[in-house]
Design a protein around this motif. Sequence first.
Motif, short mmCIF file in Angstrom:
data_model
loop_
_atom_site.label_atom_id
_atom_site.label_comp_id
_atom_site.label_asym_id
_atom_site.label_seq_id
_atom_site.Cartn_x
_atom_site.Cartn_y
_atom_site.Cartn_z
N ALA A 79 0.80 -1.22 0.00
CA ALA A 79 0.00 0.00 0.00
C ALA A 79 0.84 1.27 0.00
CB ALA A 79 -0.96 -0.02 1.19
N PRO A 80 1.91 1.37 0.81
CA PRO A 80 2.71 2.61 0.79
C PRO A 80 3.28 2.94 -0.58
CG PRO A 80 3.25 1.29 2.72
CD PRO A 80 2.39 0.43 1.84
N LEU A 81 3.70 1.91 -1.32
CA LEU A 81 4.23 2.14 -2.65
C LEU A 81 3.17 2.71 -3.58
CD1 LEU A 81 6.41 -1.05 -3.26
CD2 LEU A 81 7.22 1.28 -2.91
N ILE A 82 1.96 2.20 -3.46
CA ILE A 82 0.89 2.66 -4.33
C ILE A 82 0.50 4.10 -3.97
CG2 ILE A 82 -1.49 2.26 -5.06
CD1 ILE A 82 -1.03 -0.70 -4.65
N HIS A 83 0.45 4.40 -2.68
CA HIS A 83 0.16 5.77 -2.25
C HIS A 83 1.22 6.74 -2.78
CE1 HIS A 83 -3.34 5.08 0.19
NE2 HIS A 83 -2.72 4.16 0.91
N LEU A 84 2.47 6.31 -2.74
CA LEU A 84 3.57 7.15 -3.24
C LEU A 84 3.41 7.39 -4.74
CD1 LEU A 84 6.28 8.55 -2.79
CD2 LEU A 84 7.40 6.36 -3.19
N ALA A 85 3.02 6.35 -5.46
CA ALA A 85 2.83 6.50 -6.90
C ALA A 85 1.70 7.47 -7.21
CB ALA A 85 2.52 5.13 -7.52
N LEU A 86 0.63 7.43 -6.43
CA LEU A 86 -0.47 8.36 -6.63
C LEU A 86 -0.01 9.80 -6.45
CD1 LEU A 86 -3.56 6.79 -4.82
CD2 LEU A 86 -3.26 7.18 -7.26
N SER A 87 0.75 10.02 -5.40
CA SER A 87 1.22 11.37 -5.11
C SER A 87 2.16 11.89 -6.19
CB SER A 87 1.93 11.38 -3.75
OG SER A 87 2.46 12.65 -3.47
N SER A 88 3.10 11.06 -6.61
CA SER A 88 4.09 11.50 -7.59
C SER A 88 3.48 11.71 -8.97
CB SER A 88 5.23 10.49 -7.68
OG SER A 88 4.75 9.23 -8.13
N ALA A 89 2.42 10.99 -9.29
CA ALA A 89 1.79 11.10 -10.61
C ALA A 89 0.59 12.03 -10.61
CB ALA A 89 1.36 9.71 -11.09
N LYS A 90 0.34 12.68 -9.48
CA LYS A 90 -0.81 13.59 -9.36
C LYS A 90 -2.09 12.88 -9.81
CE LYS A 90 2.06 17.67 -10.28
NZ LYS A 90 3.29 16.90 -10.60
N ALA A 91 -2.27 11.66 -9.34
CA ALA A 91 -3.41 10.84 -9.75
C ALA A 91 -4.50 10.83 -8.69
CB ALA A 91 -2.95 9.42 -10.03
N ARG A 147 3.99 -14.47 -18.20
CA ARG A 147 2.72 -14.60 -17.48
C ARG A 147 2.27 -13.26 -16.90
NH1 ARG A 147 -0.22 -18.64 -15.38
NH2 ARG A 147 1.37 -20.16 -15.93
N MET A 148 1.01 -12.90 -17.14
CA MET A 148 0.45 -11.71 -16.53
C MET A 148 -0.03 -12.06 -15.12
SD MET A 148 -2.80 -9.27 -17.58
CE MET A 148 -2.03 -8.52 -19.00
N LEU A 149 0.61 -11.45 -14.12
CA LEU A 149 0.26 -11.71 -12.73
C LEU A 149 -0.87 -10.80 -12.27
CD1 LEU A 149 3.84 -11.94 -11.20
CD2 LEU A 149 2.36 -13.82 -11.92
N GLY A 150 -1.02 -9.67 -12.92
CA GLY A 150 -2.06 -8.73 -12.52
C GLY A 150 -2.02 -7.48 -13.36
N LEU A 151 -2.74 -6.46 -12.88
CA LEU A 151 -2.89 -5.23 -13.63
C LEU A 151 -2.94 -4.07 -12.63
CD1 LEU A 151 -3.34 -4.80 -16.75
CD2 LEU A 151 -5.74 -4.45 -16.19
N LEU A 152 -2.19 -3.01 -12.90
CA LEU A 152 -2.24 -1.81 -12.08
C LEU A 152 -2.80 -0.68 -12.93
CD1 LEU A 152 -1.51 -0.22 -9.47
CD2 LEU A 152 0.72 0.24 -10.54
N THR A 153 -3.90 -0.08 -12.48
CA THR A 153 -4.46 1.07 -13.18
C THR A 153 -4.36 2.29 -12.26
OG1 THR A 153 -6.73 0.72 -12.40
CG2 THR A 153 -6.08 -0.41 -14.42
N VAL A 154 -3.87 3.39 -12.81
CA VAL A 154 -3.74 4.65 -12.08
C VAL A 154 -4.48 5.71 -12.89
CG1 VAL A 154 -2.15 6.41 -11.23
CG2 VAL A 154 -1.54 3.98 -11.06
N GLY A 155 -5.48 6.32 -12.27
CA GLY A 155 -6.29 7.27 -13.02
C GLY A 155 -6.29 8.65 -12.40
#
Length: 237
Positions: free
Chosen positions: A28-40, A125-133
């Motif tokens: 979760a912390p990594l995803i929160h960081l990505a949101l902040s840095s990408a202004k998402a 192999r596709m393990l999953g999908l990350l969408t950032v909007g």
Amino acid sequence: MIITDHGAGRLQVAFDAATLGDATFAAAPLIHLALSSAKATAAFLYQADPPVSRLALKFATGSVPASSIGRLAVEFTGERARLLRGLRTIVDLEPLTDPVFEKFPEVLQYRFGRLLVTPLLHGERMLGLLTVGRIAPEAFEPVETEGISSLAHALAAPLANEFLQAKVRLERVSELERKLEERKLVERAKGILQEQGATEEAAYMSMRQTSRQRRVLMCEVAREIIAAKERSFRMTA
């Protein structure tokens, strides 16, 4: 969010808000960081389950509570399903007009102007999908795209571990089910021999001796005994 492959290029999508929450995923912390840095606005992480071609919502976060989406179902068919399964690189797109992602729950809920979609891969192999909007329609900057791509690589490792663990669990369950089925066959065949006058011990020892002499599993001997009994029943019926 569940995406289930029904074959022939058809996908069924369903969203379950009960699976959400920061505590459900250690990254979760990594995803929160990505949101902040990408202004998402929000990020959604889907994990592929090994039994079938399915993506299950693993994590969701953003400025709007993802649980407000509730439950819904969407179907993808034909080319849409094939495009989704064939995704191999990060894609920056306008989701409201995209043939694959326009009906994704997060797009329907937030009306994103822009969506960055990153497949989480382990080899082929596709393990999953990350969408950032984000609501703004401006394309993501290269530095933002690079940051999300790096995050995807970081997320792929724990997902790969979970995939392998799930695969091991499935193999163990399959092995237990196989052994249980074989035991049922042996017990049934033993019962047939007892009906013919053998004691329980003698019936078991007879099948065991036949198994050793012929170098086959006892369940195979049991199947032959059961098949012979069924043939005899049909002939006398």
